[in-house]
Design a protein around this motif. Structure first.
Motif, mmCIF file in Angstrom:
data_model
loop_
_atom_site.group_PDB
_atom_site.id
_atom_site.type_symbol
_atom_site.label_atom_id
_atom_site.label_comp_id
_atom_site.label_asym_id
_atom_site.label_seq_id
_atom_site.Cartn_x
_atom_site.Cartn_y
_atom_site.Cartn_z
ATOM 1 N N LEU A 122 0.909 -1.248 0.001
ATOM 2 C CA LEU A 122 0.076 -0.181 0.115
ATOM 3 C C LEU A 122 0.990 1.252 0.166
ATOM 4 O O LEU A 122 0.157 2.392 0.383
ATOM 5 N N THR A 123 2.116 1.107 -0.632
ATOM 6 C CA THR A 123 2.958 2.301 -0.471
ATOM 7 C C THR A 123 2.078 3.564 -1.470
ATOM 8 O O THR A 123 2.267 4.807 -1.370
ATOM 9 N N ILE A 124 1.427 2.996 -2.413
ATOM 10 C CA ILE A 124 0.945 3.823 -3.235
ATOM 11 C C ILE A 124 -0.126 4.579 -2.775
ATOM 12 O O ILE A 124 -0.308 5.756 -3.067
ATOM 13 N N CYS A 125 -1.036 3.918 -1.817
ATOM 14 C CA CYS A 125 -1.950 4.639 -1.253
ATOM 15 C C CYS A 125 -1.204 5.731 0.046
ATOM 16 O O CYS A 125 -1.587 6.928 -0.251
ATOM 17 N N GLN A 126 -0.407 5.481 0.556
ATOM 18 C CA GLN A 126 0.371 6.353 1.332
ATOM 19 C C GLN A 126 0.994 7.466 0.473
ATOM 20 O O GLN A 126 0.774 8.601 0.718
ATOM 21 N N ARG A 127 1.585 7.156 -0.423
ATOM 22 C CA ARG A 127 2.144 8.409 -1.296
ATOM 23 C C ARG A 127 0.968 9.129 -2.019
ATOM 24 O O ARG A 127 0.876 10.434 -2.127
ATOM 25 N N HIS A 128 -0.066 8.424 -2.281
ATOM 26 C CA HIS A 128 -1.274 9.314 -2.924
ATOM 27 C C HIS A 128 -1.847 10.213 -2.000
ATOM 28 O O HIS A 128 -2.039 11.209 -2.313
ATOM 29 N N LEU A 129 -1.978 9.764 -0.653
ATOM 30 C CA LEU A 129 -2.789 10.616 0.235
ATOM 31 C C LEU A 129 -1.790 11.654 0.733
ATOM 32 O O LEU A 129 -2.298 12.929 0.725
ATOM 33 N N ALA A 130 -0.436 11.471 0.690
ATOM 34 C CA ALA A 130 0.626 12.588 1.103
ATOM 35 C C ALA A 130 0.473 13.661 -0.153
ATOM 36 O O ALA A 130 0.493 14.821 0.144
ATOM 37 N N ALA A 131 0.594 13.183 -1.623
ATOM 38 C CA ALA A 131 0.474 14.163 -2.532
ATOM 39 C C ALA A 131 -0.970 14.783 -2.591
ATOM 40 O O ALA A 131 -0.938 16.053 -2.932
#
Length: 153
Positions: A122-131
């Motif tokens: 889920l690093t994509i979700c973490q990255r997406h939420l931060a962006a």
């Protein structure tokens, strides 16, 4: 298609990243002997990482360009917003692809109420939420509406 770049270019990493994207695009093209490769979750995760890095670059360029050149800064800010829309669509596509493993399938849902758990899946979700947090600080809901472009030249 591209301008001539002087040998003392100050942006070698950006040029290398662009060359890498062009190489990858060519390698995905189908030939008679090799069928085209379909996107998978890993592929979209890496693409999403590239897009979020471009978001950061455009954001900084817009901030530094806007004071001396307001019109150019607004165009860069607009490009930032459109790139965010593309990044968001890549994130959505990631979740629509089938999971590669059973463990990934169980933990691959996005949790907007907080940072998702379960790296590296889920690093994509973490990255997406931060962006997304950064984008929402600098844009309005109206700015994020669907956009069509007509060249004025």
């Amino acid at each position: 298609m591209t301008s001539r770049i002087p040998p003392d270019d100050a942006h070698p990493y950006l040029r290398a990243a662009s060359a890498g994207v062009r190489h990858h695009t060519r390698s995905l093209a189908s030939s008679d002997a090799i069928p085209p490769r379909r996107a998978d979750r890993l592929h979209l995760d890496v693409l999403h990482a590239h897009l979020t890095a471009l978001l950061q670059l455009l954001d900084r360029l817009a901030e530094t360009t806007r004071p001396p050149h307001p019109a150019a800064g607004r165009h860069l800010a607009s490009a930032h917003t459109r790139l965010w829309q593309a990044t968001s669509e890549v994130h959505s596509a990631f979740h629509l692809l089938p999971a590669n493993t059973a463990a990934e399938g169980e933990t691959s849902a996005c949790h907007p109420e907080g940072l998702p758990e379960g790296p590296p899946v889920l690093t994509i979700c973490q990255r997406h939420l931060a962006a997304g947090h950064v984008v929402r600080l600098k844009t309005t809901h109206t700015d994020l509406r669907p956009h069509t472009t007509a060249c004025v030249r």
